[in-house]
Design a protein around this motif. Structure first.
Motif, PDB file in Angstrom:
ATOM      1  N   VAL A  43       0.783  -1.306  -0.035  1.00 58.57           N
ATOM      2  CA  VAL A  43      -0.178  -0.076   0.040  1.00 58.57           C
ATOM      3  C   VAL A  43       0.826   1.432  -0.091  1.00 58.57           C
ATOM      4  O   VAL A  43       2.109   1.085   0.353  1.00 58.57           O
ATOM      5  CB  VAL A  43      -0.757  -0.001   1.215  1.00 58.57           C
ATOM      6  N   GLN A  44       0.350   2.365  -0.296  1.00 59.19           N
ATOM      7  CA  GLN A  44       0.782   3.642  -0.492  1.00 59.19           C
ATOM      8  C   GLN A  44       1.001   4.183   1.269  1.00 59.19           C
ATOM      9  O   GLN A  44      -0.132   3.909   1.993  1.00 59.19           O
ATOM     10  CB  GLN A  44       0.501   4.519  -1.175  1.00 59.19           C
ATOM     11  N   VAL A  56       4.696  -0.632   2.738  1.00 62.62           N
ATOM     12  CA  VAL A  56       4.311   0.794   2.555  1.00 62.62           C
ATOM     13  C   VAL A  56       5.352   1.426   1.647  1.00 62.62           C
ATOM     14  O   VAL A  56       6.351   1.416   2.061  1.00 62.62           O
ATOM     15  CB  VAL A  56       4.294   1.282   3.906  1.00 62.62           C
ATOM     16  N   GLN A  94      -5.729  -2.387  13.502  1.00 64.36           N
ATOM     17  CA  GLN A  94      -6.213  -1.085  12.446  1.00 64.36           C
ATOM     18  C   GLN A  94      -5.005  -0.275  12.234  1.00 64.36           C
ATOM     19  O   GLN A  94      -4.626   0.374  13.219  1.00 64.36           O
ATOM     20  CB  GLN A  94      -7.358  -0.219  13.099  1.00 64.36           C
ATOM     21  N   ASN A 129      -3.598   2.987  10.725  1.00 64.18           N
ATOM     22  CA  ASN A 129      -3.814   4.078   9.991  1.00 64.18           C
ATOM     23  C   ASN A 129      -2.644   5.035   9.768  1.00 64.18           C
ATOM     24  O   ASN A 129      -1.826   4.823  10.496  1.00 64.18           O
ATOM     25  CB  ASN A 129      -4.960   5.077  10.835  1.00 64.18           C
ATOM     26  N   THR A 130      -2.635   5.787   8.830  1.00 65.53           N
ATOM     27  CA  THR A 130      -1.799   6.894   8.510  1.00 65.53           C
ATOM     28  C   THR A 130      -0.377   6.126   8.476  1.00 65.53           C
ATOM     29  O   THR A 130       0.622   6.293   9.205  1.00 65.53           O
ATOM     30  CB  THR A 130      -1.344   7.956   9.591  1.00 65.53           C
ATOM     31  N   ARG A 131      -0.409   4.962   7.601  1.00 74.62           N
ATOM     32  CA  ARG A 131       0.943   4.061   7.417  1.00 74.62           C
ATOM     33  C   ARG A 131       2.169   5.032   7.017  1.00 74.62           C
ATOM     34  O   ARG A 131       2.054   5.741   6.143  1.00 74.62           O
ATOM     35  CB  ARG A 131       0.505   3.092   6.530  1.00 74.62           C
ATOM     36  N   GLY A 155       0.413   6.609   4.038  1.00 72.96           N
ATOM     37  CA  GLY A 155      -0.770   7.602   4.468  1.00 72.96           C
ATOM     38  C   GLY A 155      -2.239   6.905   4.583  1.00 72.96           C
ATOM     39  O   GLY A 155      -3.099   7.619   5.114  1.00 72.96           O
ATOM     40  N   GLY A 156      -2.534   5.757   4.125  1.00 72.98           N
ATOM     41  CA  GLY A 156      -3.711   5.184   4.101  1.00 72.98           C
ATOM     42  C   GLY A 156      -4.069   4.473   5.407  1.00 72.98           C
ATOM     43  O   GLY A 156      -3.212   4.100   6.307  1.00 72.98           O
ATOM     44  N   SER A 157      -5.132   3.618   5.235  1.00 70.66           N
ATOM     45  CA  SER A 157      -5.605   2.732   6.375  1.00 70.66           C
ATOM     46  C   SER A 157      -5.498   1.109   5.771  1.00 70.66           C
ATOM     47  O   SER A 157      -5.528   0.955   4.674  1.00 70.66           O
ATOM     48  CB  SER A 157      -7.022   2.981   6.946  1.00 70.66           C
ATOM     49  N   LEU A 158      -5.173   0.396   6.766  1.00 69.15           N
ATOM     50  CA  LEU A 158      -5.201  -1.129   6.610  1.00 69.15           C
ATOM     51  C   LEU A 158      -5.520  -1.742   7.715  1.00 69.15           C
ATOM     52  O   LEU A 158      -5.106  -1.426   9.010  1.00 69.15           O
ATOM     53  CB  LEU A 158      -3.858  -1.440   5.956  1.00 69.15           C
ATOM     54  N   ARG A 161      -2.029   5.981  15.806  1.00 65.51           N
ATOM     55  CA  ARG A 161      -2.062   5.651  14.399  1.00 65.51           C
ATOM     56  C   ARG A 161      -2.483   4.174  14.442  1.00 65.51           C
ATOM     57  O   ARG A 161      -3.502   3.859  13.446  1.00 65.51           O
ATOM     58  CB  ARG A 161      -0.625   5.498  13.747  1.00 65.51           C
TER      59      ARG A 161
END
Length: 128
Positions: free
Chosen positions: A12-13, A126, A81, A83-85, A15-18, A66
């Protein structure tokens, strides 16, 4: 040893969530805390977060604010969870059953041999 299964990892890029999931079949949440460790290349396994049977959560400083750990006892599941990876979150994430004062850093082999529950992990990459 309980065979746990982690899922949810992906590339993933930043900033996103996973959300990562951990299935712990037959595990008794009343007798042990559960935790997420991560293993990045060149490093030992590092404790990221843990949660006790009564829901008290612990996070290392680098993920506070995060990441959120949670558990679903009825489904024998634990979640992370993310967030803000950040790129430094890139690692294989392992689910484990741990004692009240778990090792913060250790070789993954030592942890897998010592703990009552340990999974093969799920890879989170990431990119910046």
């Amino acid at each position: 040893q309980v065979k746990v299964v982690e899922t949810g990892g992906s590339t993933v890029q930043a900033g996103g969530s996973l959300r990562l999931s951990c299935q712990l079949p037959g595990f008794s949440f009343s007798v042990s805390d559960i935790a997420w460790y991560r293993h990045s290349p060149g490093n030992e396994c590092e404790l990221v977060s843990s949660i006790s049977s009564d829901g008290r959560a612990y996070y290392i400083d680098s993920v506070k604010g995060r990441f959120t750990v949670s558990q679903d006892k009825a489904q024998n599941m634990m979640y992370l969870q993310m967030n803000t990876r950040k790129p430094e979150d890139t690692a294989v994430y392992h689910c484990a059953a741990v004692p009240p004062r778990p090792l913060m850093v250790a070789t993954c082999e030592r942890l897998s041999n010592a703990l009552d529950a340990w999974g093969q992990g799920t890879l989170v990459t990431v990119s910046s």
